[in-house]
Design a protein around this motif. Sequence first.
Motif, mmCIF file in Angstrom:
data_model
loop_
_atom_site.group_PDB
_atom_site.id
_atom_site.type_symbol
_atom_site.label_atom_id
_atom_site.label_comp_id
_atom_site.label_asym_id
_atom_site.label_seq_id
_atom_site.Cartn_x
_atom_site.Cartn_y
_atom_site.Cartn_z
ATOM 1 N N GLU A 124 0.810 -1.216 0.000
ATOM 2 C CA GLU A 124 0.000 0.000 0.000
ATOM 3 C C GLU A 124 0.843 1.266 0.000
ATOM 4 O O GLU A 124 0.464 2.277 -0.611
ATOM 5 C CB GLU A 124 -0.908 -0.015 1.234
ATOM 6 C CG GLU A 124 -2.131 0.856 1.122
ATOM 7 C CD GLU A 124 -3.149 0.522 2.195
ATOM 8 O OE1 GLU A 124 -4.299 0.213 1.838
ATOM 9 O OE2 GLU A 124 -2.786 0.549 3.389
ATOM 10 N N ASN A 125 2.001 1.248 0.664
ATOM 11 C CA ASN A 125 2.811 2.459 0.789
ATOM 12 C C ASN A 125 3.892 2.587 -0.278
ATOM 13 O O ASN A 125 4.667 3.553 -0.253
ATOM 14 C CB ASN A 125 3.466 2.509 2.180
ATOM 15 C CG ASN A 125 2.443 2.680 3.284
ATOM 16 O OD1 ASN A 125 1.391 3.281 3.073
ATOM 17 N ND2 ASN A 125 2.741 2.143 4.451
ATOM 18 N N TRP A 126 3.972 1.639 -1.194
ATOM 19 C CA TRP A 126 4.971 1.739 -2.245
ATOM 20 C C TRP A 126 4.521 2.714 -3.331
ATOM 21 O O TRP A 126 3.362 3.118 -3.384
ATOM 22 C CB TRP A 126 5.264 0.365 -2.832
ATOM 23 C CG TRP A 126 6.120 -0.489 -1.937
ATOM 24 C CD1 TRP A 126 6.270 -0.373 -0.586
ATOM 25 C CD2 TRP A 126 6.940 -1.580 -2.332
ATOM 26 N NE1 TRP A 126 7.132 -1.336 -0.107
ATOM 27 C CE2 TRP A 126 7.557 -2.090 -1.147
ATOM 28 C CE3 TRP A 126 7.216 -2.196 -3.539
ATOM 29 C CZ2 TRP A 126 8.436 -3.178 -1.175
ATOM 30 C CZ3 TRP A 126 8.078 -3.286 -3.572
ATOM 31 C CH2 TRP A 126 8.686 -3.763 -2.398
ATOM 32 N N VAL A 127 5.456 3.075 -4.196
ATOM 33 C CA VAL A 127 5.216 4.102 -5.211
ATOM 34 C C VAL A 127 4.804 3.438 -6.532
ATOM 35 O O VAL A 127 5.479 2.518 -7.007
ATOM 36 C CB VAL A 127 6.480 4.956 -5.435
ATOM 37 C CG1 VAL A 127 6.217 6.049 -6.475
ATOM 38 C CG2 VAL A 127 6.948 5.565 -4.115
ATOM 39 N N LEU A 128 3.700 3.907 -7.111
ATOM 40 C CA LEU A 128 3.255 3.449 -8.428
ATOM 41 C C LEU A 128 3.447 4.580 -9.425
ATOM 42 O O LEU A 128 2.981 5.706 -9.192
ATOM 43 C CB LEU A 128 1.790 3.022 -8.406
ATOM 44 C CG LEU A 128 1.487 1.539 -8.093
ATOM 45 C CD1 LEU A 128 1.797 1.262 -6.630
ATOM 46 C CD2 LEU A 128 0.051 1.196 -8.412
ATOM 47 N N VAL A 129 4.143 4.302 -10.511
ATOM 48 C CA VAL A 129 4.404 5.329 -11.521
ATOM 49 C C VAL A 129 4.196 4.752 -12.913
ATOM 50 O O VAL A 129 4.470 3.570 -13.159
ATOM 51 C CB VAL A 129 5.840 5.889 -11.410
ATOM 52 C CG1 VAL A 129 6.021 6.659 -10.121
ATOM 53 C CG2 VAL A 129 6.872 4.769 -11.513
ATOM 54 N N ASN A 130 3.708 5.574 -13.831
ATOM 55 C CA ASN A 130 3.667 5.184 -15.229
ATOM 56 C C ASN A 130 5.091 5.184 -15.763
ATOM 57 O O ASN A 130 5.809 6.171 -15.634
ATOM 58 C CB ASN A 130 2.799 6.139 -16.048
ATOM 59 C CG ASN A 130 1.321 5.925 -15.803
ATOM 60 O OD1 ASN A 130 0.884 4.810 -15.548
ATOM 61 N ND2 ASN A 130 0.546 6.992 -15.849
ATOM 62 N N SER A 131 5.505 4.078 -16.368
ATOM 63 C CA SER A 131 6.894 3.942 -16.799
ATOM 64 C C SER A 131 7.078 4.136 -18.293
ATOM 65 O O SER A 131 8.157 3.896 -18.824
ATOM 66 C CB SER A 131 7.429 2.562 -16.382
ATOM 67 O OG SER A 131 7.397 2.418 -14.985
ATOM 68 N N SER A 132 6.030 4.548 -18.999
ATOM 69 C CA SER A 132 6.155 4.765 -20.436
ATOM 70 C C SER A 132 5.161 5.829 -20.881
ATOM 71 O O SER A 132 4.121 6.030 -20.258
ATOM 72 C CB SER A 132 5.909 3.459 -21.218
ATOM 73 O OG SER A 132 4.601 2.976 -20.973
ATOM 74 N N ASP A 133 5.496 6.526 -21.954
ATOM 75 C CA ASP A 133 4.631 7.596 -22.458
ATOM 76 C C ASP A 133 3.302 7.066 -22.980
ATOM 77 O O ASP A 133 2.299 7.775 -22.972
ATOM 78 C CB ASP A 133 5.357 8.372 -23.569
ATOM 79 C CG ASP A 133 6.576 9.118 -23.040
ATOM 80 O OD1 ASP A 133 6.592 9.437 -21.837
ATOM 81 O OD2 ASP A 133 7.509 9.353 -23.828
ATOM 82 N N ASP A 134 3.287 5.823 -23.439
ATOM 83 C CA ASP A 134 2.064 5.257 -24.013
ATOM 84 C C ASP A 134 1.194 4.569 -22.961
ATOM 85 O O ASP A 134 0.179 3.946 -23.299
ATOM 86 C CB ASP A 134 2.406 4.269 -25.131
ATOM 87 C CG ASP A 134 3.398 3.186 -24.679
ATOM 88 O OD1 ASP A 134 3.579 3.025 -23.445
ATOM 89 O OD2 ASP A 134 3.975 2.517 -25.549
ATOM 90 N N ASN A 135 1.600 4.666 -21.684
ATOM 91 C CA ASN A 135 0.840 4.081 -20.573
ATOM 92 C C ASN A 135 0.733 2.560 -20.638
ATOM 93 O O ASN A 135 -0.160 1.973 -20.022
ATOM 94 C CB ASN A 135 -0.566 4.690 -20.490
ATOM 95 C CG ASN A 135 -0.534 6.150 -20.083
ATOM 96 O OD1 ASN A 135 0.250 6.542 -19.228
ATOM 97 N ND2 ASN A 135 -1.381 6.959 -20.715
ATOM 98 N N ASN A 136 1.654 1.929 -21.369
ATOM 99 C CA ASN A 136 1.644 0.469 -21.434
ATOM 100 C C ASN A 136 2.367 -0.172 -20.252
ATOM 101 O O ASN A 136 2.253 -1.370 -20.024
ATOM 102 C CB ASN A 136 2.288 -0.015 -22.735
ATOM 103 C CG ASN A 136 1.380 0.181 -23.935
ATOM 104 O OD1 ASN A 136 0.160 0.125 -23.803
ATOM 105 N ND2 ASN A 136 1.960 0.410 -25.104
#
Length: 258
Positions: A124-136
Amino acid sequence: MNNITVLVLSIFFLISCEKKKCISNEIEKAFIQEYFIETDSCDLYKGYPRTKYFKKEKILMSGFSKRNEKQGEWNFYNEKGDQVSRTIFKDSQPVSISNFNSLDSISWKVYNSLDKKYLISVPENWVLVNSSDDNNSVGIVDESVLNSGNYNFKLVITSLKIKELKESITSLYKRTVEEFKEEGVKDVINKQISIDTFNEVYEIKYKVIIEGIEYLNRELFYSYKDRFYLLSFSKKNNISYDYSIIEEILDTSFKIAI
Protein backbone atom coordinates in the motif's frame (compact mmCIF):
# COMPACT_ATOMS: atom_id res chain seq x y z
CA MET A 1 6.07 -55.77 27.39
CA ASN A 2 2.59 -55.37 28.88
CA ASN A 3 -0.67 -55.18 26.92
CA ILE A 4 -1.04 -51.39 27.34
CA THR A 5 2.41 -50.75 25.88
CA VAL A 6 1.67 -53.04 22.93
CA LEU A 7 -1.64 -51.23 22.32
CA VAL A 8 0.01 -47.78 22.40
CA LEU A 9 2.75 -48.88 20.01
CA SER A 10 0.19 -50.41 17.66
CA ILE A 11 -1.86 -47.19 17.59
CA PHE A 12 1.28 -45.12 16.98
CA PHE A 13 2.29 -47.47 14.14
CA LEU A 14 -1.14 -47.21 12.51
CA ILE A 15 -1.14 -43.41 12.76
CA SER A 16 2.35 -43.27 11.22
CA CYS A 17 1.25 -45.50 8.35
CA GLU A 18 -1.86 -43.40 7.70
CA LYS A 19 0.23 -40.22 7.77
CA LYS A 20 2.60 -41.63 5.17
CA LYS A 21 -0.36 -42.26 2.88
CA CYS A 22 -1.22 -38.54 3.09
CA ILE A 23 2.21 -37.29 1.99
CA SER A 24 3.21 -36.97 -1.65
CA ASN A 25 6.31 -35.38 -3.17
CA GLU A 26 7.16 -33.78 -6.49
CA ILE A 27 9.75 -31.50 -8.06
CA GLU A 28 8.48 -28.32 -9.72
CA LYS A 29 10.72 -27.58 -12.71
CA ALA A 30 8.56 -25.11 -14.60
CA PHE A 31 10.70 -22.04 -13.90
CA ILE A 32 14.45 -21.50 -13.51
CA GLN A 33 14.06 -21.82 -9.75
CA GLU A 34 13.19 -25.44 -9.01
CA TYR A 35 11.33 -26.47 -5.87
CA PHE A 36 10.90 -29.73 -4.00
CA ILE A 37 7.23 -29.85 -2.92
CA GLU A 38 5.72 -31.90 -0.12
CA THR A 39 1.91 -32.12 -0.11
CA ASP A 40 -0.11 -33.33 2.88
CA SER A 41 -3.59 -34.28 1.66
CA CYS A 42 -4.76 -34.98 5.23
CA ASP A 43 -4.05 -31.42 6.44
CA LEU A 44 -6.72 -29.33 4.70
CA TYR A 45 -8.02 -25.76 4.69
CA LYS A 46 -11.36 -25.43 2.89
CA GLY A 47 -10.44 -28.50 0.88
CA TYR A 48 -6.95 -27.27 -0.06
CA PRO A 49 -4.02 -29.46 1.08
CA ARG A 50 -1.01 -28.11 2.94
CA THR A 51 2.09 -27.77 0.79
CA LYS A 52 5.70 -27.13 1.73
CA TYR A 53 8.28 -25.74 -0.70
CA PHE A 54 11.96 -26.56 -0.29
CA LYS A 55 15.15 -25.39 -1.98
CA LYS A 56 18.19 -27.60 -1.42
CA GLU A 57 16.46 -29.26 1.54
CA LYS A 58 15.77 -25.86 3.19
CA ILE A 59 12.12 -24.96 3.65
CA LEU A 60 11.16 -21.67 1.95
CA MET A 61 7.40 -21.47 2.45
CA SER A 62 4.40 -23.50 3.49
CA GLY A 63 0.66 -23.01 3.25
CA PHE A 64 -2.46 -24.33 1.56
CA SER A 65 -2.82 -25.09 -2.17
CA LYS A 66 0.03 -24.42 -4.64
CA ARG A 67 2.15 -21.25 -4.58
CA ASN A 68 0.31 -19.77 -7.59
CA GLU A 69 -3.06 -20.41 -5.92
CA LYS A 70 -2.26 -19.57 -2.29
CA GLN A 71 -5.11 -20.03 0.20
CA GLY A 72 -5.30 -19.37 3.94
CA GLU A 73 -2.22 -18.96 6.09
CA TRP A 74 1.22 -19.08 4.48
CA ASN A 75 4.48 -18.95 6.40
CA PHE A 76 7.78 -17.88 4.85
CA TYR A 77 11.27 -18.85 5.97
CA ASN A 78 14.72 -17.38 5.42
CA GLU A 79 17.69 -19.26 4.02
CA LYS A 80 18.49 -20.63 7.48
CA GLY A 81 15.03 -22.17 7.79
CA ASP A 82 13.78 -19.63 10.35
CA GLN A 83 10.19 -18.41 9.99
CA VAL A 84 10.32 -14.67 9.20
CA SER A 85 6.89 -13.80 7.78
CA ARG A 86 3.23 -14.84 7.81
CA THR A 87 0.39 -13.75 5.50
CA ILE A 88 -3.21 -14.83 4.88
CA PHE A 89 -4.24 -15.31 1.23
CA LYS A 90 -7.38 -15.76 -0.81
CA ASP A 91 -6.83 -16.94 -4.39
CA SER A 92 -3.17 -15.84 -4.13
CA GLN A 93 -4.09 -12.28 -3.12
CA PRO A 94 -2.81 -11.28 0.36
CA VAL A 95 -5.72 -10.28 2.60
CA SER A 96 -3.82 -9.62 5.84
CA ILE A 97 -0.94 -7.47 6.98
CA SER A 98 2.45 -9.07 6.30
CA ASN A 99 4.99 -8.87 9.13
CA PHE A 100 8.68 -9.19 8.31
CA ASN A 101 11.93 -9.78 10.10
CA SER A 102 13.71 -6.54 9.16
CA LEU A 103 11.08 -4.47 7.30
CA ASP A 104 8.04 -2.60 8.51
CA SER A 105 4.72 -4.42 8.26
CA ILE A 106 3.05 -4.19 4.85
CA SER A 107 -0.62 -3.74 4.07
CA TRP A 108 -1.65 -4.76 0.58
CA LYS A 109 -4.01 -3.38 -2.04
CA VAL A 110 -5.13 -4.79 -5.39
CA TYR A 111 -4.01 -2.86 -8.45
CA ASN A 112 -6.52 -3.74 -11.16
CA SER A 113 -5.67 -2.51 -14.66
CA LEU A 114 -8.94 -3.07 -16.45
CA ASP A 115 -7.74 -1.77 -19.82
CA LYS A 116 -4.50 -3.79 -19.68
CA LYS A 117 -6.29 -6.95 -18.52
CA TYR A 118 -4.41 -7.86 -15.35
CA LEU A 119 -4.45 -7.43 -11.57
CA ILE A 120 -1.80 -7.69 -8.89
CA SER A 121 -1.51 -7.07 -5.15
CA VAL A 122 1.00 -4.34 -4.26
CA PRO A 123 2.28 -2.88 -0.96
CA GLU A 124 0.00 0.00 0.00
CA ASN A 125 2.81 2.46 0.79
CA TRP A 126 4.97 1.74 -2.25
CA VAL A 127 5.22 4.10 -5.21
CA LEU A 128 3.26 3.45 -8.43
CA VAL A 129 4.40 5.33 -11.52
CA ASN A 130 3.67 5.18 -15.23
CA SER A 131 6.89 3.94 -16.80
CA SER A 132 6.16 4.76 -20.44
CA ASP A 133 4.63 7.60 -22.46
CA ASP A 134 2.06 5.26 -24.01
CA ASN A 135 0.84 4.08 -20.57
CA ASN A 136 1.64 0.47 -21.43
CA SER A 137 3.91 0.10 -18.39
CA VAL A 138 3.54 0.73 -14.68
CA GLY A 139 6.34 0.67 -12.09
CA ILE A 140 5.97 -0.50 -8.49
CA VAL A 141 8.90 0.73 -6.35
CA ASP A 142 9.66 0.45 -2.63
CA GLU A 143 9.46 3.70 -0.66
CA SER A 144 13.26 3.97 -0.20
CA VAL A 145 13.39 5.62 -3.63
CA LEU A 146 11.70 8.68 -2.12
CA ASN A 147 14.58 9.24 0.29
CA SER A 148 17.72 8.21 -1.57
CA GLY A 149 16.74 8.08 -5.24
CA ASN A 150 17.95 4.47 -5.31
CA TYR A 151 15.52 1.60 -4.96
CA ASN A 152 15.81 -1.65 -3.05
CA PHE A 153 13.14 -3.37 -5.12
CA LYS A 154 11.27 -2.52 -8.29
CA LEU A 155 8.75 -4.26 -10.52
CA VAL A 156 7.74 -2.93 -13.94
CA ILE A 157 4.71 -4.48 -15.65
CA THR A 158 4.22 -3.97 -19.37
CA SER A 159 1.02 -5.02 -21.13
CA LEU A 160 0.00 -4.47 -24.72
CA LYS A 161 -1.67 -6.24 -27.61
CA ILE A 162 0.59 -8.70 -29.40
CA LYS A 163 -0.07 -6.99 -32.74
CA GLU A 164 1.53 -3.82 -31.30
CA LEU A 165 4.87 -5.63 -30.99
CA LYS A 166 7.27 -5.14 -33.88
CA GLU A 167 8.33 -8.79 -33.69
CA SER A 168 7.14 -12.12 -32.38
CA ILE A 169 7.43 -12.84 -28.66
CA THR A 170 9.91 -15.64 -29.37
CA SER A 171 12.04 -13.25 -31.41
CA LEU A 172 11.88 -10.59 -28.68
CA TYR A 173 12.95 -13.11 -26.06
CA LYS A 174 15.85 -14.48 -28.12
CA ARG A 175 17.02 -11.00 -29.11
CA THR A 176 16.95 -9.86 -25.48
CA VAL A 177 19.09 -12.82 -24.39
CA GLU A 178 21.59 -12.24 -27.22
CA GLU A 179 21.84 -8.50 -26.49
CA PHE A 180 22.47 -9.19 -22.80
CA LYS A 181 25.29 -11.59 -23.66
CA GLU A 182 26.82 -9.25 -26.26
CA GLU A 183 26.75 -6.39 -23.75
CA GLY A 184 28.55 -8.51 -21.16
CA VAL A 185 25.61 -8.73 -18.76
CA LYS A 186 26.59 -11.03 -15.89
CA ASP A 187 25.17 -14.47 -15.08
CA VAL A 188 22.49 -14.65 -17.78
CA ILE A 189 20.22 -17.69 -17.35
CA ASN A 190 17.21 -18.19 -19.62
CA LYS A 191 14.51 -20.77 -20.10
CA GLN A 192 11.41 -21.45 -22.18
CA ILE A 193 8.54 -22.45 -19.91
CA SER A 194 5.47 -24.57 -20.58
CA ILE A 195 2.28 -23.47 -18.78
CA ASP A 196 -1.06 -24.60 -20.14
CA THR A 197 -2.81 -21.29 -19.36
CA PHE A 198 -0.52 -19.24 -21.62
CA ASN A 199 0.44 -19.34 -25.29
CA GLU A 200 4.12 -18.69 -24.55
CA VAL A 201 6.20 -18.13 -21.40
CA TYR A 202 9.92 -17.28 -21.13
CA GLU A 203 12.14 -16.35 -18.20
CA ILE A 204 15.50 -14.57 -18.01
CA LYS A 205 17.62 -13.98 -14.90
CA TYR A 206 20.75 -11.80 -14.84
CA LYS A 207 22.79 -9.27 -12.86
CA VAL A 208 23.40 -5.59 -13.65
CA ILE A 209 25.30 -2.76 -11.98
CA ILE A 210 23.52 0.61 -11.74
CA GLU A 211 25.42 3.55 -10.26
CA GLY A 212 27.82 1.13 -8.59
CA ILE A 213 25.05 -1.01 -7.08
CA GLU A 214 24.55 -4.63 -8.18
CA TYR A 215 20.97 -5.71 -8.85
CA LEU A 216 19.48 -9.16 -9.41
CA ASN A 217 17.01 -8.93 -12.27
CA ARG A 218 14.38 -11.30 -13.59
CA GLU A 219 12.19 -10.96 -16.69
CA LEU A 220 9.02 -12.98 -17.31
CA PHE A 221 7.53 -12.90 -20.82
CA TYR A 222 3.89 -14.04 -21.05
CA SER A 223 1.45 -14.19 -23.95
CA TYR A 224 -2.21 -14.89 -23.35
CA LYS A 225 -4.69 -14.86 -26.23
CA ASP A 226 -4.07 -11.52 -27.98
CA ARG A 227 -2.01 -9.83 -25.23
CA PHE A 228 1.66 -9.69 -24.25
CA TYR A 229 2.81 -9.22 -20.65
CA LEU A 230 6.32 -8.52 -19.38
CA LEU A 231 7.14 -8.58 -15.66
CA SER A 232 10.55 -7.07 -14.87
CA PHE A 233 11.75 -7.64 -11.29
CA SER A 234 14.84 -5.90 -9.91
CA LYS A 235 16.26 -5.98 -6.37
CA LYS A 236 19.58 -5.09 -4.79
CA ASN A 237 21.96 -7.98 -4.37
CA ASN A 238 22.52 -8.97 -0.74
CA ILE A 239 19.45 -6.98 0.37
CA SER A 240 17.26 -8.29 3.18
CA TYR A 241 15.71 -11.68 2.40
CA ASP A 242 12.34 -10.07 3.18
CA TYR A 243 12.39 -8.62 -0.34
CA SER A 244 12.52 -12.14 -1.78
CA ILE A 245 9.30 -12.90 0.10
CA ILE A 246 7.73 -9.71 -1.29
CA GLU A 247 8.82 -10.77 -4.78
CA GLU A 248 7.15 -14.16 -4.28
CA ILE A 249 3.89 -12.49 -3.21
CA LEU A 250 3.94 -10.02 -6.10
CA ASP A 251 4.86 -12.70 -8.62
CA THR A 252 2.10 -15.12 -7.63
CA SER A 253 -0.59 -12.47 -7.11
CA PHE A 254 -0.25 -11.35 -10.76
CA LYS A 255 -3.31 -12.66 -12.59
CA ILE A 256 -4.80 -12.19 -16.03
CA ALA A 257 -8.11 -10.35 -15.80
CA ILE A 258 -10.29 -11.74 -18.58
